[in-house]
Design a protein around this motif. Sequence first.
Motif, PDB file in Angstrom:
ATOM      1  N   ASN A  79      -5.677  39.003  34.130  1.00  0.00           N
ATOM      2  CA  ASN A  79      -6.674  37.949  34.271  1.00  0.00           C
ATOM      3  C   ASN A  79      -5.957  36.744  34.868  1.00  0.00           C
ATOM      4  OD1 ASN A  79      -7.652  39.480  31.579  1.00  0.00           O
ATOM      5  ND2 ASN A  79      -9.373  38.747  32.783  1.00  0.00           N
ATOM      6  N   THR A  80      -6.559  36.192  35.913  1.00  0.00           N
ATOM      7  CA  THR A  80      -5.995  35.004  36.552  1.00  0.00           C
ATOM      8  C   THR A  80      -6.379  33.769  35.721  1.00  0.00           C
ATOM      9  OG1 THR A  80      -6.145  36.047  38.710  1.00  0.00           O
ATOM     10  CG2 THR A  80      -5.963  33.658  38.693  1.00  0.00           C
ATOM     11  N   PRO A  81      -5.464  32.815  35.543  1.00  0.00           N
ATOM     12  CA  PRO A  81      -5.760  31.641  34.705  1.00  0.00           C
ATOM     13  C   PRO A  81      -6.655  30.606  35.404  1.00  0.00           C
ATOM     14  CG  PRO A  81      -3.528  31.486  35.542  1.00  0.00           C
ATOM     15  CD  PRO A  81      -4.068  32.821  35.990  1.00  0.00           C
ATOM     16  N   ALA A  89      -7.221  43.706  39.824  1.00  0.00           N
ATOM     17  CA  ALA A  89      -6.511  44.992  39.762  1.00  0.00           C
ATOM     18  C   ALA A  89      -5.989  45.348  41.151  1.00  0.00           C
ATOM     19  CB  ALA A  89      -7.428  46.088  39.248  1.00  0.00           C
ATOM     20  N   ILE A  90      -4.737  45.768  41.182  1.00  0.00           N
ATOM     21  CA  ILE A  90      -4.106  46.251  42.410  1.00  0.00           C
ATOM     22  C   ILE A  90      -3.548  47.629  42.098  1.00  0.00           C
ATOM     23  CG2 ILE A  90      -2.220  45.941  44.045  1.00  0.00           C
ATOM     24  CD1 ILE A  90      -2.327  42.944  43.448  1.00  0.00           C
ATOM     25  N   HIS A 112      -2.652  49.733  47.806  1.00  0.00           N
ATOM     26  CA  HIS A 112      -3.763  50.482  48.407  1.00  0.00           C
ATOM     27  C   HIS A 112      -4.864  49.541  48.903  1.00  0.00           C
ATOM     28  CE1 HIS A 112      -2.234  54.418  47.380  1.00  0.00           C
ATOM     29  NE2 HIS A 112      -2.134  54.103  46.117  1.00  0.00           N
ATOM     30  N   CYS A 113      -4.616  48.237  48.856  1.00  0.00           N
ATOM     31  CA  CYS A 113      -5.600  47.254  49.294  1.00  0.00           C
ATOM     32  C   CYS A 113      -4.874  46.140  50.053  1.00  0.00           C
ATOM     33  CB  CYS A 113      -6.351  46.673  48.095  1.00  0.00           C
ATOM     34  SG  CYS A 113      -5.281  45.813  46.909  1.00  0.00           S
ATOM     35  N   SER A 114      -5.630  45.287  50.695  1.00  0.00           N
ATOM     36  CA  SER A 114      -5.033  44.172  51.435  1.00  0.00           C
ATOM     37  C   SER A 114      -4.900  42.943  50.527  1.00  0.00           C
ATOM     38  CB  SER A 114      -5.910  43.811  52.635  1.00  0.00           C
ATOM     39  OG  SER A 114      -7.114  43.206  52.188  1.00  0.00           O
ATOM     40  N   LEU A 119      -7.565  38.638  46.936  1.00  0.00           N
ATOM     41  CA  LEU A 119      -8.146  37.301  46.874  1.00  0.00           C
ATOM     42  C   LEU A 119      -9.640  37.366  46.573  1.00  0.00           C
ATOM     43  CD1 LEU A 119      -7.629  34.264  47.202  1.00  0.00           C
ATOM     44  CD2 LEU A 119      -8.153  34.540  49.631  1.00  0.00           C
ATOM     45  N   LYS A 120     -10.357  38.282  47.230  1.00  0.00           N
ATOM     46  CA  LYS A 120     -11.807  38.419  47.019  1.00  0.00           C
ATOM     47  C   LYS A 120     -12.152  38.748  45.575  1.00  0.00           C
ATOM     48  CE  LYS A 120     -13.050  40.151  51.623  1.00  0.00           C
ATOM     49  NZ  LYS A 120     -13.482  41.395  52.309  1.00  0.00           N
TER      50      LYS A 120
END
Length: 124
Positions: A79-81, A89-90, A112-114, A119-120
Amino acid sequence: MDIIEILKADYQRFPVDQTYSIYAADVYFQDPLNNFRGVERYKKMIKFIQTWFLNCRMDLHNIQKLENTIKTEWTLSWNTPLPWKPRIAISGWSELGLNSNGLINSHIDYWHCSRLDVLKQHFS
């Protein structure tokens, strides 16, 4: 203890109490956001994750050793603060190169993602 077993245990408790003794002092690290050399820099990056990422998890899906390389497949989530604390999740994989002493001398992460996809997730 076998390096595979050490890595499995490190993934389970990531980013807390990582086993830095399995890394060469001049280990090369690379991921889509960073590249640097040295276990001390690696420790600082892990400390940053431990300090700023909430409810951090590293789920290990697969680990295999092929001669002088260990490949892991994983999903990192946290979780981003931010006030709404989005869950990020990456999924990706790591290729860990081993030197002649059996220490990890390169650790390269692939996603597996950009970076834009990551960011999205903060705003979806």
